[in-house]
Design a protein around this motif. Structure first.
Motif, PDB file in Angstrom:
ATOM      1  N   ALA A  25     -19.321 103.760  56.869  1.00 45.70           N
ATOM      2  CA  ALA A  25     -17.990 103.567  56.291  1.00 45.70           C
ATOM      3  C   ALA A  25     -18.124 102.963  54.903  1.00 45.70           C
ATOM      4  O   ALA A  25     -19.062 102.210  54.626  1.00 45.70           O
ATOM      5  N   CYS A  26     -17.177 103.301  54.017  1.00 49.63           N
ATOM      6  CA  CYS A  26     -17.097 102.714  52.687  1.00 49.63           C
ATOM      7  C   CYS A  26     -15.640 102.365  52.397  1.00 49.63           C
ATOM      8  O   CYS A  26     -14.726 103.084  52.800  1.00 49.63           O
ATOM      9  N   ASP A  27     -15.435 101.266  51.693  1.00 55.78           N
ATOM     10  CA  ASP A  27     -14.101 100.900  51.251  1.00 55.78           C
ATOM     11  C   ASP A  27     -14.219 100.314  49.852  1.00 55.78           C
ATOM     12  O   ASP A  27     -15.286  99.864  49.437  1.00 55.78           O
ATOM     13  N   TYR A  28     -13.101 100.328  49.138  1.00 54.16           N
ATOM     14  CA  TYR A  28     -13.042  99.755  47.791  1.00 54.16           C
ATOM     15  C   TYR A  28     -11.834  98.841  47.712  1.00 54.16           C
ATOM     16  O   TYR A  28     -10.722  99.224  48.102  1.00 54.16           O
ATOM     17  N   ILE A  29     -12.050  97.616  47.225  1.00 53.02           N
ATOM     18  CA  ILE A  29     -10.979  96.637  47.081  1.00 53.02           C
ATOM     19  C   ILE A  29     -10.811  96.324  45.605  1.00 53.02           C
ATOM     20  O   ILE A  29     -11.785  95.943  44.935  1.00 53.02           O
ATOM     21  N   GLN A  30      -9.606  96.517  45.096  1.00 53.07           N
ATOM     22  CA  GLN A  30      -9.290  96.159  43.714  1.00 53.07           C
ATOM     23  C   GLN A  30      -8.873  94.693  43.718  1.00 53.07           C
ATOM     24  O   GLN A  30      -7.765  94.340  44.143  1.00 53.07           O
TER      25      GLN A  30
END
Length: 273
Positions: free
Chosen positions: A125-130
């Motif tokens: 899994a991959c996620d991106y948080i701004q």
């Protein structure tokens, strides 16, 4: 995610930005004339900086491969920077496809490319948080949607703490983040260094930093090897300690790689929360 990659944040192209200058030194295309001008100006003062950028990227790969060999399957990558070859998730999932990665950055240009950072293997899994990494509680809370903080996590702080100018604030940031991690987690740091050695000119680094800041770029704080080592104070530093990133467990080579003004280290968190 705190902000969807499909949104179109405002990007200021009137002043140089550290991530885009770094991209220029790496030979990337996600930069603007103002970034290239600043990057060229720094190269005139400190010609080794482009080599330093490449060696820092190579360090990321070696560090992640080492972490994967130690059974680490979760990565929290803060101050992600612009996507390039062999991002953290690509290296980690090549070694262990089930790895889970969360990227965090507050650069709107990184957000526009976040889709490149979300190409996970089916098993992982991959996620991106701004977000601003200084909002440690919010970052850890958002990352918990993807990562299990009851299990070890690799905390990646590559080329980002040098933008925290105050020493105490930088140390508190690291301590606050480690407070949320389980024993057996790892801390990985790379940092602009102003060391003066036979190979490195500390004064040239200081002039290079000033060049970027005078042009309105992102403020940078180069630290000594001793100051960088102190950032690891909450964890046990592994051999070879804090060294030039080109010399952290390098791949076999006929001759030692040149020292570069970007130092790094890896440590393990042994105490309980």
């Amino acid at each position: 995610m705190a902000q969807e990659p499909g949104q179109s944040p405002k990007i200021d192209t009137s002043v140089p930005h550290s991530a885009r200058i770094w991209d220029f030194w790496l030979g990337g295309k996600d930069n603007y004339p103002v970034d290239r001008e600043a990057g060229e100006a720094v190269l005139r003062v400190l010609p080794v900086i482009a080599t330093s950028a490449r060696q820092d990227r190579a360090f990321l790969g070696r560090a992640v491969r080492f972490l994967a060999s130690q059974g680490i399957r979760q990565y929290l990558d803060l101050g992600t920077g612009l996507p390039t070859v062999d991002n953290t998730h690509e290296v980690a999932q090549r070694a262990a496809p089930e790895s889970r990665i969360v990227y965090v950055d507050n650069d709107p240009l990184v957000l526009t490319h976040a889709r490149v950072l979300l190409t996970s293997s089916p098993r992982g899994a991959c996620d991106y948080i701004q977000a601003d990494i200084r909002t440690t509680g919010a970052v850890l809370a958002a990352a918990a949607d993807t990562l299990d903080f009851d299990e070890p996590v690799a905390l990646m702080l590559l080329g980002v703490l040098n933008h925290i100018l105050d020493d105490d604030q930088a140390r508190r940031l690291v301590a606050d983040l480690l407070e949320g991690l389980a024993p057996g987690s790892y801390l990985v740091i790379s940092h602009t260094c102003d060391a003066t050695t036979d190979e490195l000119d500390g004064e040239a680094m200081r002039r290079a930093v000033q060049e970027v800041m005078d042009r309105g770029g992102t403020p940078i704080r180069a630290r000594s090897p001793e100051q960088i080592q102190y950032l690891f104070n909450q964890a046990r530093l592994l051999e070879p300690g804090v060294v030039s990133c080109s010399r952290w467990r390098p791949d076999p080579s006929p001759a030692p790689l040149p020292e570069v003004p970007h130092y790094s280290g890896v440590a393990i968190l042994t105490s309980t929360r």
